[in-house]
Design a protein around this motif. Structure first.
Motif, PDB file in Angstrom:
ATOM      1  N   ILE A 274    -100.703  16.977  46.266  1.00 11.00           N
ATOM      2  CA  ILE A 274    -100.977  18.300  46.846  1.00 11.00           C
ATOM      3  C   ILE A 274    -100.701  19.389  45.814  1.00 11.00           C
ATOM      4  CG2 ILE A 274    -100.280  19.936  48.629  1.00 11.00           C
ATOM      5  CD1 ILE A 274     -99.540  17.457  50.350  1.00 11.00           C
ATOM      6  N   LEU A 275     -99.549  19.296  45.150  1.00 12.56           N
ATOM      7  CA  LEU A 275     -99.166  20.322  44.176  1.00 12.56           C
ATOM      8  C   LEU A 275    -100.105  20.332  42.971  1.00 12.56           C
ATOM      9  CD1 LEU A 275     -95.265  19.878  44.180  1.00 12.56           C
ATOM     10  CD2 LEU A 275     -96.652  21.446  45.539  1.00 12.56           C
ATOM     11  N   GLN A 276    -100.523  19.156  42.515  1.00 12.11           N
ATOM     12  CA  GLN A 276    -101.357  19.061  41.319  1.00 12.11           C
ATOM     13  C   GLN A 276    -102.780  19.551  41.552  1.00 12.11           C
ATOM     14  OE1 GLN A 276    -101.079  14.915  40.297  1.00 12.11           O
ATOM     15  NE2 GLN A 276     -99.001  15.085  39.485  1.00 12.11           N
ATOM     16  N   ASN A 277    -103.270  19.451  42.781  1.00 19.91           N
ATOM     17  CA  ASN A 277    -104.678  19.772  43.052  1.00 19.91           C
ATOM     18  C   ASN A 277    -104.864  21.058  43.846  1.00 19.91           C
ATOM     19  OD1 ASN A 277    -106.291  17.246  42.089  1.00 19.91           O
ATOM     20  ND2 ASN A 277    -104.538  16.410  43.190  1.00 19.91           N
ATOM     21  N   SER A 278    -103.779  21.760  44.146  1.00 20.86           N
ATOM     22  CA  SER A 278    -103.872  22.942  45.001  1.00 20.86           C
ATOM     23  C   SER A 278    -104.779  24.012  44.406  1.00 20.86           C
ATOM     24  CB  SER A 278    -102.468  23.514  45.238  1.00 20.86           C
ATOM     25  OG  SER A 278    -101.816  23.785  44.005  1.00 20.86           O
ATOM     26  N   TYR A 279    -104.643  24.286  43.109  1.00 20.09           N
ATOM     27  CA  TYR A 279    -105.440  25.360  42.519  1.00 20.09           C
ATOM     28  C   TYR A 279    -106.918  24.986  42.420  1.00 20.09           C
ATOM     29  CZ  TYR A 279    -103.295  22.539  38.776  1.00 20.09           C
ATOM     30  OH  TYR A 279    -102.801  21.506  38.021  1.00 20.09           O
TER      31      TYR A 279
END
Length: 387
Positions: free
Chosen positions: A46-51
């Motif tokens: 989630i954190l790696q692909n949020s942007y």
């Protein structure tokens, strides 16, 4: 049976991507010996692909109108650089800095939207120029150096978690409660929609299949919540993403401007003759893309805890790939926000899974390229078959 066939055909592209996502997750779960679906790795996904997912939401709107935006990665890098200067060098409060950065994103989007909507320069050319311009300005503003560290309050936007108000020892109880609430709301909304469809004599799935769908979705939502609850709970960025997905899905499905965006992508001249203000709508789509690019840049800077000249590299390609893989048509007029999110998750799971099994970045790029080509080829095949 005929109703089921027609419903399956109408949702074939998005359904096939959901099936593909499940298959890819199961494949890498086996290949990584169970690491992929561990709570800490799910959170990292989630954190790696949020942007990228934030960019995909805006990009799918651009693609639906029949355009493309190659500048989003450079805009994200430029706004990230501005945020570093404001918060780190000038010590401007975090909230005010974020608002300024979003306004800058809107201005950049308006600049590009003006040339595309009113001067009629092709979006490919305008955004290619924007990609070069804002990448250069990022280097100028940062003078080739990184700026760090950001205030802790800003970092929490991308790497923080919702606090557990119930003080669970092994499980994040607030996350469990939220997942149960979401699943209940989902069931109630789907039941209400079904009653409305029956009232207006629309085709609906048989009751058995409808109930099975509700049960399956409720299980997925709560299983996802349970996995997150085993680690730190719900990330702050997931809350932001959820708000954006709900908001833009509502806009595209339930509002006049959403219908106008689809109409422009379907046939711009026909839409204009029907009274749609095509120039204004196209302009607003690119303003929106600028704002979401700025938000993506802020999220990336918060996660990295630095404004760096190399930020945003290839973000535009990942966002475009996510939109096409998720069902957007290369011809415009077709696409959904949930589809773009599914496409982004397909790319994200592939990236994460290939990294976990030790596949090099060279092969990762090659495989992602083949997946994108296959998705667009599938879209063209369906279009030719329908014709």
């Amino acid at each position: 049976m005929q109703t089921l066939k027609s419903m399956a055909k109408a949702n074939m592209r998005q359904s096939s991507m959901i099936i593909a996502l499940v298959f890819i997750m199961l494949l890498f779960q086996v290949l990584t010996e169970g690491i992929l679906l561990k709570p800490i790795n799910i959170t990292n996904l989630i954190l790696q692909n949020s942007y990228i997912l934030i960019l995909a939401i805006g990009m799918v709107l651009v693609i639906i109108t029949g355009h493309i935006d190659l500048s989003v990665g450079s805009i994200a890098a430029f706004v990230g650089a501005i945020s570093g200067i404001l918060m780190v060098q000038y010590q401007i409060p975090m909230l005010l800095s974020v608002i300024i950065c979003l306004i800058i994103g809107a201005i950049i989007g308006a600049w590009q939207g003006f040339w595309i909507a009113y001067i009629k320069i092709p979006a490919f050319i305008v955004t290619l120029a924007g990609m070069l311009l804002f990448r250069g300005l990022t280097l100028v503003v940062l003078e080739g150096k990184s700026i760090a560290p950001y205030p802790e309050s800003f970092q929490k936007m991308s790497s923080g978690f919702l606090p557990d108000l119930f003080g669970g020892s092994t499980l994040h109880m607030l996350t469990i409660l939220i997942s149960l609430t979401i699943s209940a709301v989902y069931v109630l909304m789907e039941w209400k929609n079904r009653k409305t469809q029956i009232q207006y004599q629309f085709d609906t799935a048989p009751m058995g299949i409808f109930v099975a769908k509700l049960v399956a979705m409720a299980l997925v939502i709560n299983a996802f919540g349970y996995v997150l609850a085993q680690y730190e709970g719900i990330p702050n960025i997931l809350v932001i993403l959820a708000i954006l997905i709900v908001l833009y899905t509502f806009i595209m499905r339930k509002t006049i401007i959403g219908r106008h965006i689809y109409a422009i992508g379907g046939n711009e001249k026909a839409a204009q003759l029907s009274g749609v203000k095509t120039k204004k709508v196209t302009f607003l789509v690119f303003v929106n893309m600028g704002v979401l690019s700025a938000l993506s840049g802020l999220v990336f800077a918060a996660r990295l805890n630095a404004a760096t000249p190399k930020a945003g590299n290839l973000f535009e390609l990942d966002a475009i790939a996510a939109s096409f893989i998720g069902g957007a048509s290369a011809y415009g007029g077709i696409g959904t926000v949930p589809g773009a999110i599914i496409g982004g998750l397909v790319m994200g799971v592939m990236n994460n899974g290939m990294s976990l099994i030790g596949l090099g970045i060279d092969w990762q790029q090659a495989i992602k390229g083949l997946v994108l080509l296959a998705a667009v080829a599938f879209d063209i095949y369906n279009k030719n078959k329908a014709a």
